[in-house]
Structure formats: C-alpha cells, structure tokens
Design a protein around this motif. Structure first.
Motif, PDB file in Angstrom:
ATOM      1  N   THR A   1      67.064  48.692   7.943  1.00  0.00           N
ATOM      2  CA  THR A   1      66.341  49.952   8.597  1.00  0.00           C
ATOM      3  C   THR A   1      64.903  49.244   9.238  1.00  0.00           C
ATOM      4  O   THR A   1      64.655  49.829  10.583  1.00  0.00           O
ATOM      5  N   LEU A   2      64.307  48.232   8.872  1.00  0.00           N
ATOM      6  CA  LEU A   2      63.040  48.009   9.364  1.00  0.00           C
ATOM      7  C   LEU A   2      63.212  47.097  10.851  1.00  0.00           C
ATOM      8  O   LEU A   2      62.559  47.648  12.090  1.00  0.00           O
ATOM      9  N   PRO A   3      63.995  46.366  11.083  1.00  0.00           N
ATOM     10  CA  PRO A   3      64.476  45.702  12.375  1.00  0.00           C
ATOM     11  C   PRO A   3      64.605  46.695  13.539  1.00  0.00           C
ATOM     12  O   PRO A   3      63.962  46.550  14.568  1.00  0.00           O
ATOM     13  N   ILE A   4      65.724  47.429  13.352  1.00  0.00           N
ATOM     14  CA  ILE A   4      66.007  48.559  14.180  1.00  0.00           C
ATOM     15  C   ILE A   4      65.054  49.476  14.548  1.00  0.00           C
ATOM     16  O   ILE A   4      64.778  49.591  15.801  1.00  0.00           O
TER      17      ILE A   4
ATOM     18  N   ILE B   1      61.843  48.704  14.467  1.00  0.00           N
ATOM     19  CA  ILE B   1      60.756  48.221  15.110  1.00  0.00           C
ATOM     20  C   ILE B   1      61.231  47.915  16.734  1.00  0.00           C
ATOM     21  O   ILE B   1      60.306  48.057  17.696  1.00  0.00           O
ATOM     22  N   TRP B   2      62.466  47.653  16.866  1.00  0.00           N
ATOM     23  CA  TRP B   2      62.848  47.299  18.240  1.00  0.00           C
ATOM     24  C   TRP B   2      62.887  48.749  19.165  1.00  0.00           C
ATOM     25  O   TRP B   2      62.346  48.812  20.136  1.00  0.00           O
ATOM     26  N   THR B   3      63.603  49.779  18.297  1.00  0.00           N
ATOM     27  CA  THR B   3      63.528  50.855  19.129  1.00  0.00           C
ATOM     28  C   THR B   3      62.139  51.613  19.348  1.00  0.00           C
ATOM     29  O   THR B   3      61.900  51.651  20.763  1.00  0.00           O
ATOM     30  N   LEU B   4      61.406  51.473  18.483  1.00  0.00           N
ATOM     31  CA  LEU B   4      59.965  52.121  18.587  1.00  0.00           C
ATOM     32  C   LEU B   4      59.253  51.192  19.569  1.00  0.00           C
ATOM     33  O   LEU B   4      58.220  51.823  20.473  1.00  0.00           O
ATOM     34  N   ALA B   5      59.148  49.914  19.735  1.00  0.00           N
ATOM     35  CA  ALA B   5      58.346  48.890  20.594  1.00  0.00           C
ATOM     36  C   ALA B   5      58.886  49.467  22.036  1.00  0.00           C
ATOM     37  O   ALA B   5      58.171  49.490  22.757  1.00  0.00           O
ATOM     38  N   ALA B   6      60.157  49.433  22.091  1.00  0.00           N
ATOM     39  CA  ALA B   6      60.863  49.567  23.424  1.00  0.00           C
ATOM     40  C   ALA B   6      60.262  51.077  23.713  1.00  0.00           C
ATOM     41  O   ALA B   6      59.947  51.182  24.980  1.00  0.00           O
TER      42      ALA B   6
ATOM     43  N   ILE C   1      68.253  57.273  13.382  1.00  0.00           N
ATOM     44  CA  ILE C   1      69.038  56.048  13.479  1.00  0.00           C
ATOM     45  C   ILE C   1      69.035  55.312  12.269  1.00  0.00           C
ATOM     46  O   ILE C   1      69.863  54.979  11.808  1.00  0.00           O
ATOM     47  N   ALA C   2      67.645  55.271  11.852  1.00  0.00           N
ATOM     48  CA  ALA C   2      67.507  54.167  10.539  1.00  0.00           C
ATOM     49  C   ALA C   2      68.267  54.932   9.456  1.00  0.00           C
ATOM     50  O   ALA C   2      68.782  54.482   8.536  1.00  0.00           O
ATOM     51  N   PHE C   3      68.252  56.406   9.424  1.00  0.00           N
ATOM     52  CA  PHE C   3      68.902  57.006   8.175  1.00  0.00           C
ATOM     53  C   PHE C   3      70.268  56.919   8.197  1.00  0.00           C
ATOM     54  O   PHE C   3      71.178  56.503   7.176  1.00  0.00           O
TER      55      PHE C   3
END
Lengths: 281, 312
Positions: free
Chosen positions: A152-155, A157-162, A204-206
């Motif tokens: 859950t963490l990597p996706i 970070i990427w989604t939120l950073a974008a 999405i993480a869920f």
C-alpha cells in the motif's frame, strides 16, 4: 457534437459489449452461488428453474461455515483498513514534502517506492515466514499489516506525489497576501484541493490490500489472522467429500459487494485520481 | 536548478534551505524507512538464507554451501519450464491487454455523455474484484463438473462435454491468462485513458482538417503523443504479470505443467519448508524482475519520473 441515430445505435451495441465483458464473470459466480448442491453440475449458467436456493449463503453466514467465513471477513476488513490508514498518513506527509519542499533525496525516495512496488511479493514472503515464526508474528494481524505496507505504501506515495504536484501551491501564498494566517491559508486553499487525492489514494490502497493473497496464505495458519482470499482458497466446506463450490461462490459474492459499492459510489474520484496525476500540468 | 523568483537574501536563504531540508526528511523519512524495512531487509535475509542448505524440518542440519542452491535450481529443468511458462503468460497477457485496454480507453474517451459514467463504472468492476474471486469465477465456468462452458461451446471443434480444461497446460493456460486479462485490463485501460486525455485536441483537429483518416490520426498523432503512457502501462503490467500467482494457485495449483515462478518459490519454501532453496528461488525471481525493469528503462527509454509530472 450532434449524434445521429446510427451513431447512437453503435454506441448502444458497444456499451452492451463492454458491460457484458466487465460483468459476465461476476454474473457467472453470482448465478452459481444460488445453485443447490445437486444442481451444481447441471451444466447451465443459471440454477435449474425452481431450484434456486439461499442454502449457500445460509451456510457461510449462519450455518456450519459461519465461524470460518465471518472471522476471515473481520480479519480482512481490520487488517486492510489499518494497513491503508498507516500507508495513507505516511504517504501524505511524504508526498507533501516531495511536492512542496526542496530537499536532496527526493528522487531516491520515489525510486525506492517504485522499486518496492515492483518487488515480487513472494521474494519477501520466504524470509518473513521464517522470521515471523521466530519472533511470534506468524498468524497475527500485525504479522500481515507490516508486509501489507509493502503493497500500500509505494502506490500511495506515487499517486499522492503526482496529485500534490498538480496543486497550485501559490494559492497558499496568495491567501496569505490576502490576510489569512499560514494555517488558514493551508486549510482553506490547499486542503480542499488535496483531500480528494488523499481519499482516492485510500480507496486504491484499500483495494490492493483487500486483494492480497500471497501474504494471506503464507503468513497465517489459522482463523486468527487469515483474510478472506486465503480462507476461500483453503475452504473445505461442510463435507470433506463434496467440493464447496456453492459456499465459495456465495462467500465470493459477499466480499465482492462492498467493493462494487465503493466503485459505484466513487467511480468519478477513482478514475480522476488515477488519471489526474498524468493529465494536467 | 529551479528559479522560483523568491527574493531572499543569500544567508537568509541558506538558513531557510537547511530548515526546509530537515522538514523534508522529517516528513518523508518514516515512509522511506518503512519501505526499506519491509523490502530491503527481507531480500537481504533471503539472500543470506539462500547460501545455506536449510530445511525447517531439520534445523540442526543447517549448513553453509555458498552458491550450491543456485546451481541446483539453474540446472533443474523445472526452473526453466516454470520460467518459460511465466514468460509466456507475461507476453500474451500484456499484448492482449494493451490492445483490449486501448480499445476500452477509446470507448471511454469517446463515449456519449449518457453512457460514459456507466461504462467507466463497469470497467472498474474487474479492477476492484479480488483476484481469487475472479479466479474462482473463471474456474467454475470452465470446470468439468460445475461449468457451463463445455455445454455452451460444444459446437466448437475440440470442445465437448468431457473436455477437462485444467488437466493439461494447453487448455489450462489460456483460461488462466483470460482471467488475468479480464482482471487487469481496467488498470492498463485507465492509464491509457489518462494518456489519451494528454493528447492536445488541436493536434487531432488539425489532422482531421488536413483530411487524415481515423487510422492516420491514430498512427501519426495520437499514439506518438501517448508513447510515455503506453510504455509505463506495459512495463507495470509486465512486472505484475511476471509475478502471477493467485489465478494459477486457484485453478491448477501449478499441476500439469502450469506452474509459474512465484508458485515454485511458494511450493519450495512454504509447502516443503526448504528455506534455503526457496530463498534462492525468491532471489532469482527478484533478479528477473530487476532485469526486466532495467531492460525496459534502458532499451525502451521509459521515463518513469517524467510521466508522473516530473516537471515543476
């Protein structure tokens, strides 16, 4: 754009094709979940006329398999929600820093997130299996929550950073110029723009945590922590001699309903969240 | 590197920059450390374990054997058969998904307002469904006792009531791939939809005015402008497909020559408790994934940082 009748017809056909494509397997397992034990092998899509039954649902909700299924459902909900919450909080802080602050190592963080997200889950499982058994995390909630963070963490970070990169941070300064305090400016100008991204990321993480199978079957052995997907795979049903097709189908439908509801309710956010990052600049 | 027009005095600026740095790492640090802890540590541990002959059932016989596990694996035909199966699944599913996903993206992009929302929702359904559920749906549909596929398609040569789809790789793999494709096409399709939205409308309009056919617009304007999105979608899906596990586990459990690498690793370490050998398989699988990413980034010049808004 004006649409002619011909065009409308085409779109109707295409839409129906897409709907069938997307929903058919779901409909298929839905139909199976209403078949009685004797009717399972009828070779038809639907239960035989008059033979549709709620037995399978009864079995997993109030019957023999209740313990097994409801515990797994509870495990899944709890573990996925906690893993999602932790990931979203940490990812929000991280993505804010990446989008807003100037510090060395941003690229390292994003590359690490990317590397973690392409990591084969099974490569992590073997050492964890051994370690968890030694330190007592095997077959516990925490023993699943920790590895779920690798999903859950990597996706997040990427989604939120974008997502955060698209926020016009100058708004915050503009609000301050107009007399707002730093906190007011942040809350009034930035939070409303950031909230949909955070919310979308959480959904999405869920989904991703809810979907996990490898950790679920490898790091659990009993009902103590086994999540639904793993429980489905090891479900033996009421009888050791009959394959529990109907019960599994009913359980599958029950765990699919919340997901479909989430999709129905938030499809706009999910799509815009997944796309926004890449679209506007 | 970046000029954002702040009129700071020099020494003032360096103080602020230092504070910003510290804040940056304070905010991003926890996430970074957890990511390392949940992946870097296990893979190092796996590498360490892979150098030992170590069975959980006989922990006292643990013995350092250097690279012997790797030699054992790489000289075993099972490894190569599983690698080939995995590669085959990856190539076929990604290729089909790219075409299908692009078609779905076009449909969503162009659809009339009235149906657009419905289509998007429908397409998101497979994305949300648990892979295990999808695997069961496909399995039961094709299964020889509970399935309806055999009776629906018995007019097709090669399909009859007695066809057991899951008894040989040649029929089991297509079903496994179909379920994988069904489940993950929405993801690729959403990425491509994002790419489509990036193509400037003026370009497409201009091409239309110049009399370009639909196909020419696609080939000359739309696809070149979406190259980055396509590359990223393909790379991500390829890495994902290479790690395929759930579908195979449910449908055949790797029987009859349908085993994939993830399942081999699982079977070796979790089922047979051969921690040393299993760790070596895990490390090799990890190396494969690294190789694919490396080749994709170098050869196809996938710019991962650029597509997610690297511009500031």
């Amino acid at each position: 754009m004006k649409s002619t009748g011909r065009e409308k017809l085409w779109w109707t056909i295409i839409s129906i094709a897409v709907l069938i494509y997307a929903l058919f397997p779901v409909a298929s397992i839905f139909a199976t979940s209403f078949k009685s034990a004797g009717d399972l092998t009828n070779g038809n899509f639907l239960p035989s006329p008059g033979a549709a039954t709620l037995d399978n649902y009864e079995q997993i909700l109030v019957g023999d398999a209740q313990e097994l299924f409801l515990t797994a459902l509870w495990n899944s909900i709890g573990i996925s929600l906690i893993a999602t919450a932790i990931a979203v909080v940490l990812a929000t802080l991280c993505a804010y820093a990446i989008a807003r602050l100037e510090f060395p190592g941003k690229k390292v963080i994003l590359t690490t997130a990317l590397a973690v997200s392409i990591f084969p889950v099974i490569s992590i499982v073997t050492p964890l299996f051994n370690l968890w058994r030694n330190i007592g995390l095997y077959d516990t909630w925490i023993g699943l929550i920790i590895p779920y963070l690798s999903l859950t963490l990597p996706i997040s970070i990427w989604t939120l950073a974008a997502f955060f990169r698209q926020i016009p941070w100058e708004l915050e300064q503009a609000a301050q110029v107009d007399g707002a305090t730093t906190w007011q400016a942040f809350r009034k100008a930035i939070v409303p723009l950031a909230a949909p991204g955070v919310f979308t990321t959480a959904i999405i993480a869920f989904f991703i945590a809810w979907n996990d199978f490898v950790y679920g079957i490898s790091l659990t052995s009993t009902e103590a922590a086994r999540p639904v997907p793993a429980a489905l795979a090891f479900f033996t049903g009421a009888s050791q001699f009959e394959s529990p097709t109907g019960a599994i189908s009913a359980a599958a439908i029950i765990v699919t309903i919340p997901v479909v509801l989430l999709v129905l309710l938030f499809q706009r956010q999910i799509v815009s969240g997944l796309t926004q990052g890449a679209v506007k600049g | 590197m970046k000029a954002n027009g702040k009129n700071n005095r020099n020494n003032d600026y360096s103080d602020r920059a230092r504070a910003e740095r510290r804040l940056g790492w304070m905010l991003a640090g926890p996430a970074f450390i957890i990511m390392l802890a949940v992946t870097l540590y296990p893979i190092l541990q796996a590498f360490f374990d892979s150098l030992y002959a170590f069975r959980l059932t006989a922990p006292d016989e643990r013995e350092f054997i250097l690279l012997q596990n790797y030699v054992t694996i790489l000289s075993d035909p099972v490894w190569w058969r599983d690698l080939w199966t995995t590669v085959l699944i990856t190539i076929v599913t990604v290729a089909v998904e790219l075409v299908l996903g692009f078609a779905l993206a076009l449909v969503m992009h162009r659809a009339l307002k009235a149906v657009r929302g419905w289509l998007r929702t429908a397409i998101l359904v497979p994305y949300g469904i648990i892979t295990v559920v999808s695997a069961y749906a496909w399995f039961y549909a094709f299964d020889i006792s509970s399935g309806y596929v055999n009776s629906w398609f018995d007019w097709v040569p090669g399909i009859d009531q007695d066809l057991n789809w899951f008894a040989q790789a040649s029929t089991a793999l297509p079903v496994i791939m179909a379920s994988e494709i069904w489940k993950t096409t929405p993801f690729i399709s959403l990425l491509l939809l994002a790419g489509l939205a990036q193509v400037p409308d003026e370009l497409t309009e201009a091409a239309k005015v110049d009399g370009a056919t639909w196909w020419e617009q696609m080939r000359k304007v739309i696809i070149p402008n979406m190259k980055a999105a396509i590359m990223v979608a393909v790379l991500f899906r390829a890495l994902d497909a290479f790690r395929i596990f759930d579908n195979v586990f449910i449908m055949t459990n790797g029987q009859y020559g349908t085993e994939v690498l993830s399942l081999l690793a699982y079977r070796t370490s979790i089922t047979r408790l051969e921690i040393g050998l299993g760790s070596a398989v895990s490390v090799l699988l990890f190396v494969c994934v690294l190789l694919i990413s490396f080749v994709a980034i170098k050869v196809f010049k996938v710019d991962l940082a650029g597509t997610t808004g690297g511009k500031r």
